[in-house]
Design a protein around this motif. Structure first.
Motif, PDB file in Angstrom:
ATOM      1  N   GLU A  89     -28.888 -62.687  15.055  1.00 32.69           N
ATOM      2  CA  GLU A  89     -28.437 -61.852  13.936  1.00 32.69           C
ATOM      3  C   GLU A  89     -28.872 -60.407  14.102  1.00 32.69           C
ATOM      4  O   GLU A  89     -28.143 -59.491  13.722  1.00 32.69           O
ATOM      5  CB  GLU A  89     -28.970 -62.413  12.620  1.00 32.69           C
ATOM      6  CG  GLU A  89     -28.293 -63.701  12.202  1.00 32.69           C
ATOM      7  CD  GLU A  89     -28.927 -64.311  10.972  1.00 32.69           C
ATOM      8  OE1 GLU A  89     -29.758 -63.630  10.324  1.00 32.69           O
ATOM      9  OE2 GLU A  89     -28.593 -65.466  10.658  1.00 32.69           O
ATOM     10  N   THR A 123     -37.318 -64.808  22.876  1.00 34.54           N
ATOM     11  CA  THR A 123     -37.954 -65.685  21.883  1.00 34.54           C
ATOM     12  C   THR A 123     -39.016 -66.586  22.502  1.00 34.54           C
ATOM     13  O   THR A 123     -39.651 -67.358  21.787  1.00 34.54           O
ATOM     14  CB  THR A 123     -36.899 -66.570  21.193  1.00 34.54           C
ATOM     15  OG1 THR A 123     -36.174 -67.299  22.169  1.00 34.54           O
ATOM     16  CG2 THR A 123     -35.956 -65.736  20.351  1.00 34.54           C
ATOM     17  N   LYS A 183     -32.035 -67.863  15.639  1.00 35.88           N
ATOM     18  CA  LYS A 183     -31.118 -67.312  14.623  1.00 35.88           C
ATOM     19  C   LYS A 183     -31.432 -65.851  14.351  1.00 35.88           C
ATOM     20  O   LYS A 183     -30.536 -65.010  14.295  1.00 35.88           O
ATOM     21  CB  LYS A 183     -31.240 -68.091  13.312  1.00 35.88           C
ATOM     22  CG  LYS A 183     -30.494 -69.380  13.267  1.00 35.88           C
ATOM     23  CD  LYS A 183     -30.646 -70.010  11.896  1.00 35.88           C
ATOM     24  CE  LYS A 183     -30.044 -71.385  11.840  1.00 35.88           C
ATOM     25  NZ  LYS A 183     -30.224 -72.028  10.530  1.00 35.88           N
ATOM     26  N   ALA A 184     -32.716 -65.545  14.179  1.00 33.89           N
ATOM     27  CA  ALA A 184     -33.120 -64.171  13.880  1.00 33.89           C
ATOM     28  C   ALA A 184     -32.777 -63.234  15.028  1.00 33.89           C
ATOM     29  O   ALA A 184     -32.283 -62.113  14.808  1.00 33.89           O
ATOM     30  CB  ALA A 184     -34.621 -64.132  13.582  1.00 33.89           C
ATOM     31  N   ILE A 221     -26.379 -72.831  14.402  1.00 31.12           N
ATOM     32  CA  ILE A 221     -26.650 -71.402  14.556  1.00 31.12           C
ATOM     33  C   ILE A 221     -25.324 -70.660  14.475  1.00 31.12           C
ATOM     34  O   ILE A 221     -24.359 -71.021  15.161  1.00 31.12           O
ATOM     35  CB  ILE A 221     -27.352 -71.117  15.899  1.00 31.12           C
ATOM     36  CG1 ILE A 221     -28.701 -71.842  15.950  1.00 31.12           C
ATOM     37  CG2 ILE A 221     -27.549 -69.629  16.097  1.00 31.12           C
ATOM     38  CD1 ILE A 221     -29.411 -71.753  17.272  1.00 31.12           C
ATOM     39  N   GLU A 229     -37.957 -76.518  14.072  1.00 30.23           N
ATOM     40  CA  GLU A 229     -37.316 -75.643  13.081  1.00 30.23           C
ATOM     41  C   GLU A 229     -37.717 -74.191  13.321  1.00 30.23           C
ATOM     42  O   GLU A 229     -36.909 -73.284  13.143  1.00 30.23           O
ATOM     43  CB  GLU A 229     -37.708 -76.062  11.661  1.00 30.23           C
ATOM     44  CG  GLU A 229     -36.960 -77.268  11.152  1.00 30.23           C
ATOM     45  CD  GLU A 229     -35.467 -77.004  11.049  1.00 30.23           C
ATOM     46  OE1 GLU A 229     -35.063 -75.904  10.596  1.00 30.23           O
ATOM     47  OE2 GLU A 229     -34.688 -77.892  11.433  1.00 30.23           O
ATOM     48  N   ASN A 230     -38.959 -73.984  13.738  1.00 27.46           N
ATOM     49  CA  ASN A 230     -39.446 -72.632  14.014  1.00 27.46           C
ATOM     50  C   ASN A 230     -38.659 -72.007  15.178  1.00 27.46           C
ATOM     51  O   ASN A 230     -38.293 -70.827  15.109  1.00 27.46           O
ATOM     52  CB  ASN A 230     -40.945 -72.687  14.341  1.00 27.46           C
ATOM     53  CG  ASN A 230     -41.559 -71.314  14.398  1.00 27.46           C
ATOM     54  OD1 ASN A 230     -41.033 -70.360  13.834  1.00 27.46           O
ATOM     55  ND2 ASN A 230     -42.679 -71.213  15.094  1.00 27.46           N
ATOM     56  N   VAL A 237     -35.588 -72.778  16.142  1.00 27.16           N
ATOM     57  CA  VAL A 237     -34.222 -72.515  15.694  1.00 27.16           C
ATOM     58  C   VAL A 237     -34.185 -71.228  14.866  1.00 27.16           C
ATOM     59  O   VAL A 237     -33.270 -70.400  15.021  1.00 27.16           O
ATOM     60  CB  VAL A 237     -33.672 -73.716  14.890  1.00 27.16           C
ATOM     61  CG1 VAL A 237     -32.315 -73.392  14.289  1.00 27.16           C
ATOM     62  CG2 VAL A 237     -33.575 -74.953  15.769  1.00 27.16           C
ATOM     63  N   GLU A 238     -35.169 -71.045  14.018  1.00 26.30           N
ATOM     64  CA  GLU A 238     -35.224 -69.822  13.196  1.00 26.30           C
ATOM     65  C   GLU A 238     -35.412 -68.580  14.065  1.00 26.30           C
ATOM     66  O   GLU A 238     -34.830 -67.530  13.791  1.00 26.30           O
ATOM     67  CB  GLU A 238     -36.352 -69.924  12.162  1.00 26.30           C
ATOM     68  CG  GLU A 238     -36.097 -70.947  11.077  1.00 26.30           C
ATOM     69  CD  GLU A 238     -34.796 -70.698  10.325  1.00 26.30           C
ATOM     70  OE1 GLU A 238     -34.486 -69.523  10.025  1.00 26.30           O
ATOM     71  OE2 GLU A 238     -34.091 -71.676  10.045  1.00 26.30           O
ATOM     72  N   LYS A 239     -36.239 -68.693  15.111  1.00 30.78           N
ATOM     73  CA  LYS A 239     -36.436 -67.565  16.035  1.00 30.78           C
ATOM     74  C   LYS A 239     -35.108 -67.181  16.695  1.00 30.78           C
ATOM     75  O   LYS A 239     -34.763 -66.006  16.785  1.00 30.78           O
ATOM     76  CB  LYS A 239     -37.440 -67.932  17.141  1.00 30.78           C
ATOM     77  CG  LYS A 239     -38.881 -67.851  16.765  1.00 30.78           C
ATOM     78  CD  LYS A 239     -39.686 -68.116  18.033  1.00 30.78           C
ATOM     79  CE  LYS A 239     -41.084 -68.542  17.764  1.00 30.78           C
ATOM     80  NZ  LYS A 239     -41.800 -68.890  19.003  1.00 30.78           N
TER      81      LYS A 239
END
Length: 128
Positions: free
Chosen positions: A61, A37, A57-58, A4, A50-51, A53-55
């Protein structure tokens, strides 16, 4: 290994602690990110999907300034202080403490190793 913001998070730690490896995220901020999250803070980072981790990251950012962007902002703030010639800017440029600490006996971290100055010997004149 979750990655991340350009940082590899340790696998064997809770995600609450693992997020603090990112520059600009402390424990309080990590808890806010996990709460928004809806991820359990006690989850180990190797168990994240993976979902998840994407949450994360979003969220980072979108709402937080971390790593390179934060370091660039801090550097720009210090440069601005130096350019305006204010007291804190002068202290930064002389590499001394900027927040009013004493330097006569402390501040070894900022000032570096102790340098002993050569002293001249007093010449004692003899009375004859």
């Amino acid at each position: 290994m979750p990655r991340i913001s350009g940082v590899n998070l340790p696998l064997d730690k809770k995600i609450e602690v693992a997020l603090t490896y990112i520059f600009g995220i402390g424990k309080t901020t990590a808890n806010k990110i996990l709460k928004s999250t809806k991820i359990n803070p006690n989850t180990k980072s190797k168990d994240l999907t993976e979902n998840d981790v994407e949450k994360i990251k979003a969220e980072i950012e979108k709402n937080y300034k971390v790593e390179g962007g934060l370091k660039a902002e801090i550097g720009a703030n210090i440069k601005r202080l130096k350019d305006t010639g204010c007291w804190r800017g002068l202290r930064h440029s002389k590499n001394l403490p900027t927040r009013g600490q004493r330097t006569r006996s402390n501040a070894r971290t900022k000032r570096g190793r102790k340098v002993t100055m050569a002293t001249s010997k007093k010449v004692v004149s003899e009375k004859t």
